[in-house]
Design a protein around this motif. Sequence first.
Motif, PDB file in Angstrom:
ATOM      1  N   VAL A  72      -1.440   9.099   9.152  1.00  0.00           N
ATOM      2  CA  VAL A  72      -0.260   9.143   8.267  1.00  0.00           C
ATOM      3  C   VAL A  72      -0.381   8.081   7.171  1.00  0.00           C
ATOM      4  CG1 VAL A  72       2.242   8.710   8.134  1.00  0.00           C
ATOM      5  CG2 VAL A  72       1.326  10.147   9.959  1.00  0.00           C
ATOM      6  N   PHE A  73      -0.901   6.916   7.559  1.00  0.00           N
ATOM      7  CA  PHE A  73      -0.973   5.794   6.621  1.00  0.00           C
ATOM      8  C   PHE A  73      -2.342   5.653   5.951  1.00  0.00           C
ATOM      9  CE2 PHE A  73       2.585   4.885   9.357  1.00  0.00           C
ATOM     10  CZ  PHE A  73       3.546   4.438   8.458  1.00  0.00           C
ATOM     11  N   ALA A  74      -3.186   6.681   6.085  1.00  0.00           N
ATOM     12  CA  ALA A  74      -4.538   6.603   5.517  1.00  0.00           C
ATOM     13  C   ALA A  74      -4.561   6.847   4.015  1.00  0.00           C
ATOM     14  CB  ALA A  74      -5.456   7.599   6.223  1.00  0.00           C
ATOM     15  N   ALA A  75      -3.654   7.685   3.517  1.00  0.00           N
ATOM     16  CA  ALA A  75      -3.685   8.052   2.089  1.00  0.00           C
ATOM     17  C   ALA A  75      -2.834   7.105   1.251  1.00  0.00           C
ATOM     18  CB  ALA A  75      -3.206   9.486   1.910  1.00  0.00           C
ATOM     19  N   THR A  76      -3.318   6.797   0.059  1.00  0.00           N
ATOM     20  CA  THR A  76      -2.584   5.956  -0.893  1.00  0.00           C
ATOM     21  C   THR A  76      -1.810   6.834  -1.869  1.00  0.00           C
ATOM     22  OG1 THR A  76      -4.190   4.156  -0.811  1.00  0.00           O
ATOM     23  CG2 THR A  76      -2.860   4.310  -2.803  1.00  0.00           C
ATOM     24  N   SER A  77      -0.597   6.406  -2.217  1.00  0.00           N
ATOM     25  CA  SER A  77       0.139   7.083  -3.289  1.00  0.00           C
ATOM     26  C   SER A  77       0.047   6.204  -4.531  1.00  0.00           C
ATOM     27  CB  SER A  77       1.603   7.280  -2.897  1.00  0.00           C
ATOM     28  OG  SER A  77       2.338   7.743  -4.000  1.00  0.00           O
ATOM     29  N   VAL A  78      -0.821   6.584  -5.444  1.00  0.00           N
ATOM     30  CA  VAL A  78      -1.077   5.744  -6.621  1.00  0.00           C
ATOM     31  C   VAL A  78       0.013   5.896  -7.685  1.00  0.00           C
ATOM     32  CG1 VAL A  78      -2.429   7.407  -7.961  1.00  0.00           C
ATOM     33  CG2 VAL A  78      -2.988   4.974  -8.108  1.00  0.00           C
ATOM     34  N   SER A  79       0.903   6.860  -7.513  1.00  0.00           N
ATOM     35  CA  SER A  79       1.919   7.130  -8.543  1.00  0.00           C
ATOM     36  C   SER A  79       2.778   5.899  -8.846  1.00  0.00           C
ATOM     37  CB  SER A  79       2.806   8.301  -8.117  1.00  0.00           C
ATOM     38  OG  SER A  79       3.267   8.135  -6.797  1.00  0.00           O
ATOM     39  N   ILE A  80       3.093   5.110  -7.824  1.00  0.00           N
ATOM     40  CA  ILE A  80       3.901   3.902  -8.035  1.00  0.00           C
ATOM     41  C   ILE A  80       3.085   2.864  -8.814  1.00  0.00           C
ATOM     42  CG2 ILE A  80       5.326   2.141  -6.913  1.00  0.00           C
ATOM     43  CD1 ILE A  80       6.179   5.021  -6.254  1.00  0.00           C
ATOM     44  N   SER A  81       1.833   2.673  -8.392  1.00  0.00           N
ATOM     45  CA  SER A  81       0.964   1.693  -9.049  1.00  0.00           C
ATOM     46  C   SER A  81       0.705   2.057 -10.510  1.00  0.00           C
ATOM     47  CB  SER A  81      -0.373   1.592  -8.302  1.00  0.00           C
ATOM     48  OG  SER A  81      -0.161   1.188  -6.964  1.00  0.00           O
ATOM     49  N   VAL A 110       2.697   3.377 -12.682  1.00  0.00           N
ATOM     50  CA  VAL A 110       3.802   2.938 -13.539  1.00  0.00           C
ATOM     51  C   VAL A 110       3.736   1.432 -13.778  1.00  0.00           C
ATOM     52  CG1 VAL A 110       6.313   2.817 -13.787  1.00  0.00           C
ATOM     53  CG2 VAL A 110       5.263   4.844 -12.798  1.00  0.00           C
ATOM     54  N   VAL A 111       3.470   0.661 -12.722  1.00  0.00           N
ATOM     55  CA  VAL A 111       3.367  -0.801 -12.858  1.00  0.00           C
ATOM     56  C   VAL A 111       2.206  -1.157 -13.784  1.00  0.00           C
ATOM     57  CG1 VAL A 111       3.058  -2.985 -11.630  1.00  0.00           C
ATOM     58  CG2 VAL A 111       4.333  -1.129 -10.548  1.00  0.00           C
ATOM     59  N   LEU A 112       1.066  -0.502 -13.597  1.00  0.00           N
ATOM     60  CA  LEU A 112      -0.109  -0.756 -14.442  1.00  0.00           C
ATOM     61  C   LEU A 112       0.165  -0.397 -15.901  1.00  0.00           C
ATOM     62  CD1 LEU A 112      -2.838   0.624 -12.002  1.00  0.00           C
ATOM     63  CD2 LEU A 112      -2.638  -1.757 -12.729  1.00  0.00           C
ATOM     64  N   LYS A 113       0.872   0.721 -16.124  1.00  0.00           N
ATOM     65  CA  LYS A 113       1.205   1.120 -17.495  1.00  0.00           C
ATOM     66  C   LYS A 113       2.128   0.107 -18.157  1.00  0.00           C
ATOM     67  CE  LYS A 113       1.980   5.365 -18.764  1.00  0.00           C
ATOM     68  NZ  LYS A 113       2.487   6.754 -18.859  1.00  0.00           N
ATOM     69  N   GLU A 114       3.149  -0.342 -17.405  1.00  0.00           N
ATOM     70  CA  GLU A 114       4.096  -1.320 -17.951  1.00  0.00           C
ATOM     71  C   GLU A 114       3.386  -2.611 -18.352  1.00  0.00           C
ATOM     72  OE1 GLU A 114       7.333  -2.036 -15.274  1.00  0.00           O
ATOM     73  OE2 GLU A 114       8.072   0.018 -15.371  1.00  0.00           O
ATOM     74  N   ALA A 115       2.355  -2.966 -17.564  1.00  0.00           N
ATOM     75  CA  ALA A 115       1.626  -4.221 -17.824  1.00  0.00           C
ATOM     76  C   ALA A 115       0.386  -4.006 -18.699  1.00  0.00           C
ATOM     77  CB  ALA A 115       1.223  -4.851 -16.493  1.00  0.00           C
ATOM     78  N   LEU A 148      10.683   5.000   7.452  1.00  0.00           N
ATOM     79  CA  LEU A 148      11.149   3.697   6.974  1.00  0.00           C
ATOM     80  C   LEU A 148       9.967   2.808   6.581  1.00  0.00           C
ATOM     81  CD1 LEU A 148      13.965   2.480   6.617  1.00  0.00           C
ATOM     82  CD2 LEU A 148      13.730   1.407   8.848  1.00  0.00           C
ATOM     83  N   VAL A 149       8.920   2.795   7.406  1.00  0.00           N
ATOM     84  CA  VAL A 149       7.721   1.994   7.106  1.00  0.00           C
ATOM     85  C   VAL A 149       7.065   2.485   5.813  1.00  0.00           C
ATOM     86  CG1 VAL A 149       5.411   1.328   7.899  1.00  0.00           C
ATOM     87  CG2 VAL A 149       7.310   1.418   9.526  1.00  0.00           C
ATOM     88  N   ILE A 150       6.967   3.811   5.656  1.00  0.00           N
ATOM     89  CA  ILE A 150       6.382   4.387   4.433  1.00  0.00           C
ATOM     90  C   ILE A 150       7.151   3.920   3.204  1.00  0.00           C
ATOM     91  CG2 ILE A 150       6.027   6.544   3.142  1.00  0.00           C
ATOM     92  CD1 ILE A 150       5.556   7.884   5.960  1.00  0.00           C
ATOM     93  N   ILE A 151       8.480   3.982   3.290  1.00  0.00           N
ATOM     94  CA  ILE A 151       9.310   3.625   2.132  1.00  0.00           C
ATOM     95  C   ILE A 151       9.255   2.119   1.860  1.00  0.00           C
ATOM     96  CG2 ILE A 151      11.689   3.549   1.261  1.00  0.00           C
ATOM     97  CD1 ILE A 151      12.068   6.248   2.750  1.00  0.00           C
ATOM     98  N   ILE A 152       9.228   1.305   2.927  1.00  0.00           N
ATOM     99  CA  ILE A 152       9.143  -0.150   2.728  1.00  0.00           C
ATOM    100  C   ILE A 152       7.840  -0.519   2.016  1.00  0.00           C
ATOM    101  CG2 ILE A 152       8.916  -2.381   3.917  1.00  0.00           C
ATOM    102  CD1 ILE A 152      10.836  -1.228   6.081  1.00  0.00           C
ATOM    103  N   THR A 153       6.713   0.103   2.425  1.00  0.00           N
ATOM    104  CA  THR A 153       5.435  -0.190   1.755  1.00  0.00           C
ATOM    105  C   THR A 153       5.482   0.260   0.290  1.00  0.00           C
ATOM    106  OG1 THR A 153       4.386   1.921   2.379  1.00  0.00           O
ATOM    107  CG2 THR A 153       4.086   0.062   3.875  1.00  0.00           C
ATOM    108  N   THR A 154       6.169   1.368   0.049  1.00  0.00           N
ATOM    109  CA  THR A 154       6.275   1.899  -1.311  1.00  0.00           C
ATOM    110  C   THR A 154       7.094   0.969  -2.199  1.00  0.00           C
ATOM    111  OG1 THR A 154       6.155   4.132  -0.394  1.00  0.00           O
ATOM    112  CG2 THR A 154       6.908   3.945  -2.660  1.00  0.00           C
ATOM    113  N   VAL A 155       8.157   0.383  -1.634  1.00  0.00           N
ATOM    114  CA  VAL A 155       9.005  -0.547  -2.391  1.00  0.00           C
ATOM    115  C   VAL A 155       8.310  -1.898  -2.570  1.00  0.00           C
ATOM    116  CG1 VAL A 155      11.193  -1.819  -2.378  1.00  0.00           C
ATOM    117  CG2 VAL A 155      11.158   0.588  -1.702  1.00  0.00           C
ATOM    118  N   LEU A 156       7.581  -2.353  -1.538  1.00  0.00           N
ATOM    119  CA  LEU A 156       6.882  -3.644  -1.613  1.00  0.00           C
ATOM    120  C   LEU A 156       5.720  -3.614  -2.602  1.00  0.00           C
ATOM    121  CD1 LEU A 156       6.595  -4.794   2.119  1.00  0.00           C
ATOM    122  CD2 LEU A 156       7.958  -5.875   0.325  1.00  0.00           C
ATOM    123  N   SER A 157       5.054  -2.468  -2.683  1.00  0.00           N
ATOM    124  CA  SER A 157       3.834  -2.333  -3.478  1.00  0.00           C
ATOM    125  C   SER A 157       3.961  -2.836  -4.917  1.00  0.00           C
ATOM    126  CB  SER A 157       3.367  -0.869  -3.447  1.00  0.00           C
ATOM    127  OG  SER A 157       2.423  -0.616  -4.440  1.00  0.00           O
TER     128      SER A 157
END
Length: 383
Positions: A119-128, A130-135, A362-371
Motif C-alpha cells: 500500500v505504501f510502496a507507490a509515491t504520489s508525486v502530484s503534491i511534490s 506543486v511545491v516544486l513549481k511554487e519554488a 489516516l497514515v496515507i493522508i498524514i504523509t501526504t500533508v507532511l510531505s
Amino acid sequence: MHFLGELILILLTTVLLGQLFARFNIPAVVGELLSGIVLGPALLNLVKPNDIISLFSQFGVILLMFLAGLESDLDLLKKYFKLSFTVAGIGVVLPVIFMGLASYAFGMKPLEAIFIGIVFAATSVSISVVVLKEAHQLQTRAGTAILGAAVVDDILAVIVLSLFTTFSHEGGKSGITNNFFINLLIEAAYFVVVWIIYKFIAPYFMKIAEKLDVNYSVVIASLILALTMAWAADFVDLSAVVGAFFGGLAIRQTPQYKEVNSSISAIGYSVFIPVFFADIGLSMTFDSFFKDIWFILVMTVLAVVSKFWAGKYSSEMFGFSKNEANIVGSGMVSRGEVALIVAQIGITHHLFPEDIYSSLILVIIITTVLSPFILNHYIKKAN
C-alpha cells in the motif's frame, strides 16, 4: 444542484487557506489539503466524499500530471534515468520491508503484513509537483529525479501488486487477464505505443489541430491526446497519472506546448486541482485515531523514513549534494491517491483486517500533508 454548494465551499476554502499558508511561507497546497479535512467528516462535516467530487478529483490529478509532463525536460529525465530507477526500486522495497515487519509485529498475518507494505510502496508525486513549481525547482536535477522516480515507482508498485495478487491467491483478478506475464507484456506494449505517439503522432496531431478553424482547437487536441494516454494506462492496469505525464511529455516537444500549458493551467488550477487536494482531506476521519494511536504513529514514521532514506541515499550515490539528496528524499514521501487506490483494492479483496482500514487511510493522508512541509524545508535550505 447540491454539488454546486459543495464546490463553492471547496473552492472558497482552498483559496483562503492556501493564501493563509502562503503568507507564512508554507506551500499553499498544504492549506488546500487541510481544506478537505476542515470541511469533511473529520471536523465540520459540511462536505462528504461523493462520486461527483471523486470525478472532479480524478480529472484534477490527471491535469496536474499532464502539466508536470509539459514542464519537464526530457533530456534531464533521460540523463537521470538510472538514478530515478534506483530511487524508485529502493523506494518500493524499503516500505514493503519496514511496514510489512511493523504490521506483522502489530499482529497481522504474513500476507496481510506484506500487502500493507505494498500500500505504501507507490509515491504520489502530484503534491511534490506543486511545491516544486511554487519554488521554481521543477526543472532542477533534484526535481527531475523526483518526477522520473515517481513514474518508475508507480510502474514498479503496480508490478509488485500484480505479483502479490497473482501468487497469494487472495487478491482476485489484477490486470486485464489472470496471467501476470501476459499483463506484463501488455504493459510493455503500452510503452512502445507511448514512444510511437511521442515520436510520430503527437507532432502531426498538433499541427493538424492548429489548422482547424475552431476555438482552442490546439488545447482540445492536447486534452484528447493526454486523456487517451491516461485512459489507456488505466486500461492496462497502470496508473492513469502515468499516461497523463507521458501525454504532457509528448506535447512538450511541439511548438504549441506554451499555449497548451497556459490554457490547461487555467482550467486545472481554477477548479479541478483544488478539488483533488480537498478530496484527499475529505477521506480523513478521527474515528480510529485514539484506538490505534501507536499503530498510526509507528506506520507514519516508517512511511516517511522508508521513502526519504531511499531517495536521499540513492541520490548521494549518484553524486548529488547532501541537500539535493534531501530534496529528492522528501519529494518521494507523499502517498496520496495511489496509496488510497491500492488500499481500496485491499479492502475490496479482504487482504487486510477491515478494522485497520481507517487507520491506514489516516497514515496515507498524514504523509501526504507532511510531505510539502518537509520538501519546502529542504528547498529553503538550498536557497
